[in-house]
Scaffold this motif. Structure first.
Motif, short mmCIF file in Angstrom:
data_model
loop_
_atom_site.label_atom_id
_atom_site.label_comp_id
_atom_site.label_asym_id
_atom_site.label_seq_id
_atom_site.Cartn_x
_atom_site.Cartn_y
_atom_site.Cartn_z
N SER A 1 39.46 29.65 38.80
CA SER A 1 40.68 30.45 38.96
C SER A 1 40.39 31.88 38.53
CB SER A 1 41.81 29.86 38.12
OG SER A 1 42.11 28.55 38.54
N GLY A 2 40.96 32.83 39.24
CA GLY A 2 40.76 34.22 38.88
C GLY A 2 41.64 34.65 37.74
N VAL A 3 41.40 35.86 37.24
CA VAL A 3 42.22 36.45 36.19
C VAL A 3 42.89 37.71 36.73
CG1 VAL A 3 40.84 35.55 34.30
CG2 VAL A 3 40.24 37.76 35.28
N GLN A 4 44.07 38.00 36.22
CA GLN A 4 44.80 39.18 36.68
C GLN A 4 44.12 40.46 36.21
OE1 GLN A 4 47.50 39.45 38.80
NE2 GLN A 4 47.03 37.27 39.16
N ALA B 1 40.70 48.77 27.33
CA ALA B 1 40.11 48.35 28.58
C ALA B 1 40.74 47.06 29.09
CB ALA B 1 38.60 48.17 28.41
N THR B 2 41.05 47.06 30.37
CA THR B 2 41.44 45.83 31.04
C THR B 2 40.26 45.37 31.87
OG1 THR B 2 42.27 46.97 33.00
CG2 THR B 2 43.82 46.65 31.16
N VAL B 3 40.35 44.15 32.37
CA VAL B 3 39.23 43.61 33.13
C VAL B 3 39.03 44.41 34.41
CG1 VAL B 3 40.62 41.89 34.35
CG2 VAL B 3 38.21 41.46 33.94
N ALA B 4 40.09 45.00 34.95
CA ALA B 4 39.94 45.81 36.17
C ALA B 4 39.05 47.02 35.94
CB ALA B 4 41.31 46.26 36.68
N ILE C 1 39.88 41.64 43.91
CA ILE C 1 39.45 43.05 43.94
C ILE C 1 38.01 43.20 43.45
CG2 ILE C 1 41.79 43.89 43.60
CD1 ILE C 1 40.99 44.50 40.67
N GLY C 2 37.44 42.13 42.91
CA GLY C 2 36.06 42.19 42.42
C GLY C 2 35.77 41.00 41.53
N VAL C 3 34.61 41.03 40.95
CA VAL C 3 34.24 39.98 39.99
C VAL C 3 33.65 40.65 38.76
CG1 VAL C 3 33.74 38.29 41.80
CG2 VAL C 3 31.89 39.69 40.86
N VAL C 4 33.63 39.91 37.66
CA VAL C 4 32.97 40.39 36.45
C VAL C 4 32.04 39.29 35.95
CG1 VAL C 4 34.71 42.05 35.69
CG2 VAL C 4 34.96 39.64 35.07
N ALA C 5 30.95 39.71 35.35
CA ALA C 5 30.00 38.81 34.69
C ALA C 5 29.90 39.24 33.23
CB ALA C 5 28.64 38.88 35.38
N ALA C 6 29.24 38.41 32.42
CA ALA C 6 29.17 38.70 30.99
C ALA C 6 28.55 40.07 30.73
CB ALA C 6 28.37 37.61 30.29
N ALA C 7 27.54 40.45 31.53
CA ALA C 7 26.86 41.73 31.30
C ALA C 7 27.78 42.92 31.50
CB ALA C 7 25.66 41.85 32.24
N ASP C 8 28.83 42.76 32.31
CA ASP C 8 29.75 43.87 32.57
C ASP C 8 30.53 44.27 31.33
OD1 ASP C 8 29.07 43.99 35.31
OD2 ASP C 8 30.45 42.35 35.74
N PHE C 9 30.66 43.36 30.38
CA PHE C 9 31.50 43.62 29.21
C PHE C 9 30.78 44.49 28.17
CE2 PHE C 9 33.41 40.04 31.22
CZ PHE C 9 34.78 40.23 31.04
N ILE C 10 29.50 44.77 28.39
CA ILE C 10 28.80 45.69 27.48
C ILE C 10 29.48 47.05 27.48
CG2 ILE C 10 26.61 46.84 27.04
CD1 ILE C 10 26.59 43.89 26.39
N ALA C 11 30.09 47.41 28.61
CA ALA C 11 30.76 48.71 28.72
C ALA C 11 32.16 48.71 28.12
CB ALA C 11 30.86 49.11 30.20
N ALA C 12 32.67 47.55 27.75
CA ALA C 12 34.01 47.46 27.19
C ALA C 12 33.99 47.89 25.72
CB ALA C 12 34.54 46.04 27.31
N VAL D 1 30.24 34.19 36.90
CA VAL D 1 31.10 35.31 37.26
C VAL D 1 32.53 34.80 37.35
CG1 VAL D 1 29.31 36.56 38.52
CG2 VAL D 1 30.78 34.95 39.74
N MET D 2 33.47 35.73 37.33
CA MET D 2 34.88 35.36 37.39
C MET D 2 35.62 36.34 38.30
SD MET D 2 37.31 34.45 34.16
CE MET D 2 36.99 36.02 33.35
N PRO D 3 36.40 35.84 39.28
CA PRO D 3 37.14 36.74 40.17
C PRO D 3 38.24 37.49 39.43
CG PRO D 3 36.99 34.50 41.06
CD PRO D 3 36.56 34.43 39.63
N VAL D 4 38.48 38.71 39.84
CA VAL D 4 39.57 39.53 39.30
C VAL D 4 40.57 39.74 40.43
CG1 VAL D 4 40.20 41.72 38.24
CG2 VAL D 4 37.99 40.66 37.70
N LEU D 5 41.85 39.46 40.15
CA LEU D 5 42.87 39.46 41.20
C LEU D 5 43.89 40.57 40.98
CD1 LEU D 5 43.67 35.62 41.17
CD2 LEU D 5 41.85 36.79 42.43
N ASP D 6 44.46 41.05 42.10
CA ASP D 6 45.59 41.97 41.99
C ASP D 6 46.87 41.14 41.93
OD1 ASP D 6 46.26 41.13 44.54
OD2 ASP D 6 45.55 42.95 45.54
N PRO D 7 48.04 41.80 41.73
CA PRO D 7 49.29 41.02 41.59
C PRO D 7 49.60 40.14 42.79
CG PRO D 7 49.60 43.25 40.77
CD PRO D 7 48.25 43.22 41.42
#
Length: 503
Positions: A113-116, A38-41, A146-157, A135-141
């Protein structure tokens, strides 16, 4: 079942590949080609809510309600973003008695700062938690959100079960509850290994959970000592846990840096409280450093000024008072409680490259731990079939990476990042760096696989491998890895005679 069916079943069993009883193996839950990476995207599920600094809080709240999100990103300068959350509005507007017409720009938190998008999910989670973000922004190249992620989102990882355990640890009501949950850590690590997660992701998750145990222990213990000011303490993780590389045999090493206003009596009170933390960790099945690199010992519990003074002494006279040992320990320090900035000792070490004599001694010390399969002592003692993978392979490699990163001014902590930072430097080519990263991963996987197999069998886990219990492939991989590390040590030793090792 007919007699023919029974005969056929026996034939299947008889021809099934058998693993010798003395071999240590770990059953896999999936084939390697089925493993999620899984990637953050992959965790982004909704479009981002983006506002502007000129908006009023009323307008921002309306947009957040319309989009059913509890955050808003505010574009700032140079690709960074501010974050406004429901919690910010409650605390900084409603509770503070401010009007809803206040501008969002007056409320946003520090730039984030966002993450790729292709960053591994576990690496993104580590950054999110380390920086204490909501939350943390997720960036395209191209740098677009393209979106954000929070700690709760990583339960699916893939590492999601670890985040569930981390949450349970953070909610532990008392020491007994915390210890019971901490004792689940080896089972989680074993499960992640069986799922064939990348080895550095497994150890990163273990480190995140160890941090959570220590933080909760600090909260519980200090709550029982109201005479101690918890804001006067910065707790530093040291060693493998600080580098996010712990395995089942890893100790918890620690140090604390006190506010300069504390006197000896107050610091003594803190150290007594820290002994309670030591007991909680031991009761949770987590080893602490029996050699004394723990916050309850005076040598590792000093004021900011005392740490700074000691660090300067170590730099000026590294051969005295175990200066190089302390320097190596503190170069791996990572704050997990209190001030998350540079500690006093860390600030001193940022200038270490301007001391070439000390850098040279640190290099010589790093290269003195030789990578080898057998020592002469092993041969004479007829211990030729055992191999201490930590002492004779991983420690030399970790030392190389620490010094190499220091030589180029990099502040990375984990071994893989340190090797990447040093790639292309005078002492290490890009190809050598890439090879050593592969070697590190191989050694860590063999090490952890062996330990998990021991754990599954109820044996005491160890870094000393009985080579006959490894598969032929793993024996070959270990031998090749040791040769690579030893070869790097020889090259660095030779080059150190001709190259300037620091500014």
């Amino acid at each position: 079942m007919t007699s023919d069916d029974a005969k056929g079943a026996r034939t299947v069993v008889e021809h099934r590949p058998r693993v010798p009883a003395d071999k240590l193996t770990v059953p896999r839950r999936r084939r390697r080609d089925d493993v999620d990476r899984a990637t953050v995207a992959d965790l982004v599920v909704t479009a981002p809510v983006v506002g502007s600094a000129a908006m009023s809080v009323r307008e921002a709240a309306a947009l957040m309600t319309e989009r059913r999100q509890d955050y808003m990103l505010i574009p700032l300068s140079e690709g960074s973003y501010g974050v406004l959350t429901d919690a910010d509005i409650r605390a900084r507007v409603v509770a503070a008695g401010r009007g809803a017409d206040v501008s969002v720009g007056d409320l946003v938190t520090a730039p984030v700062s966002g993450v790729q998008r292709d960053l591994a999910a576990v690496d993104a989670l580590t950054e999110l938690l380390d920086r204490g973000l909501t939350v943390m922004p997720v960036l395209d190249p191209a740098g677009e959100v393209i979106g954000v992620v929070a700690a709760a989102d990583f339960i699916a990882a893939p590492a999601g079960p670890g985040m569930s355990l981390r949450g349970q640890i953070a909610r532990a009501a008392n020491a007994d509850d915390l210890q019971e949950r901490a004792r689940r850590i080896p089972y989680l690590v074993a499960d992640l290994l069986r799922r064939e997660q990348p080895i550095h992701e497994i150890t990163a998750v273990a480190s995140l959970i160890h941090d959570a145990v220590v933080r909760r222990a600090l909260e519980l213990v200090l709550a029982g000592h109201p005479e101690l000011d918890s804001s006067a303490v910065t707790w530093l993780s040291l060693g493998s846990n600080a580098r996010r590389e712990p395995v089942l045999t890893s100790d918890i090493d620690s140090a604390v840096s006190f506010d300069d206003r504390l006197d000896d009596t107050q610091m003594s009170g803190f150290r007594t409280a820290f002994e309670e933390i030591d007991a909680i960790l031991r009761g949770g099945g987590i080893s602490i450093d029996e050699n004394g690199a723990i916050a309850s010992k005076p040598l590792f519990a000093r004021t900011h000024a005392q740490w700074g003074e000691a660090a300067r002494t170590w730099i000026d006279a590294p051969l005295e008072n175990k200066g190089m040992i302390f320097t190596s320990l503190l170069l791996d320090a990572r704050p997990i409680w209190g001030d998350d900035g540079l500690s006093a000792v860390g600030e001193v070490f940022t200038d270490l490259r301007s001391h070439p004599a000390t850098m040279g001694l640190l290099l010589a010390e790093a290269l003195s731990y030789k990578a080898r399969l057998r020592s002469m002592r092993d041969v004479l003692a007829r211990r030729g079939d055992t191999f201490d993978i930590k002492t004779h392979a991983l420690t030399p490699l970790i030392n190389i990476a620490r010094w190499a990163a220091l030589s180029v001014g990099a502040c990375a902590l984990d071994t893989r990042a340190r090797l990447r930072a040093a790639a292309g430097s005078p002492m290490m080519t890009a190809d050598q760096s890439a090879t050593l990263i592969e070697v590190f991963d191989v050694l860590q996987r063999v090490r952890l696989t062996y330990q998990v197999a021991q754990f599954d069998r109820g044996e005491a886990v160890s870094d000393v491998l009985e080579m006959k219990r490894l598969s032929p492939l793993d024996r070959s991989l270990v031998a090749q890895a040791v040769r690579e590390v030893a070869g790097t040590q020889r090259r660095m030793t030779n080059m150190s005679h001709y190259l300037k090792v620091a500014d």
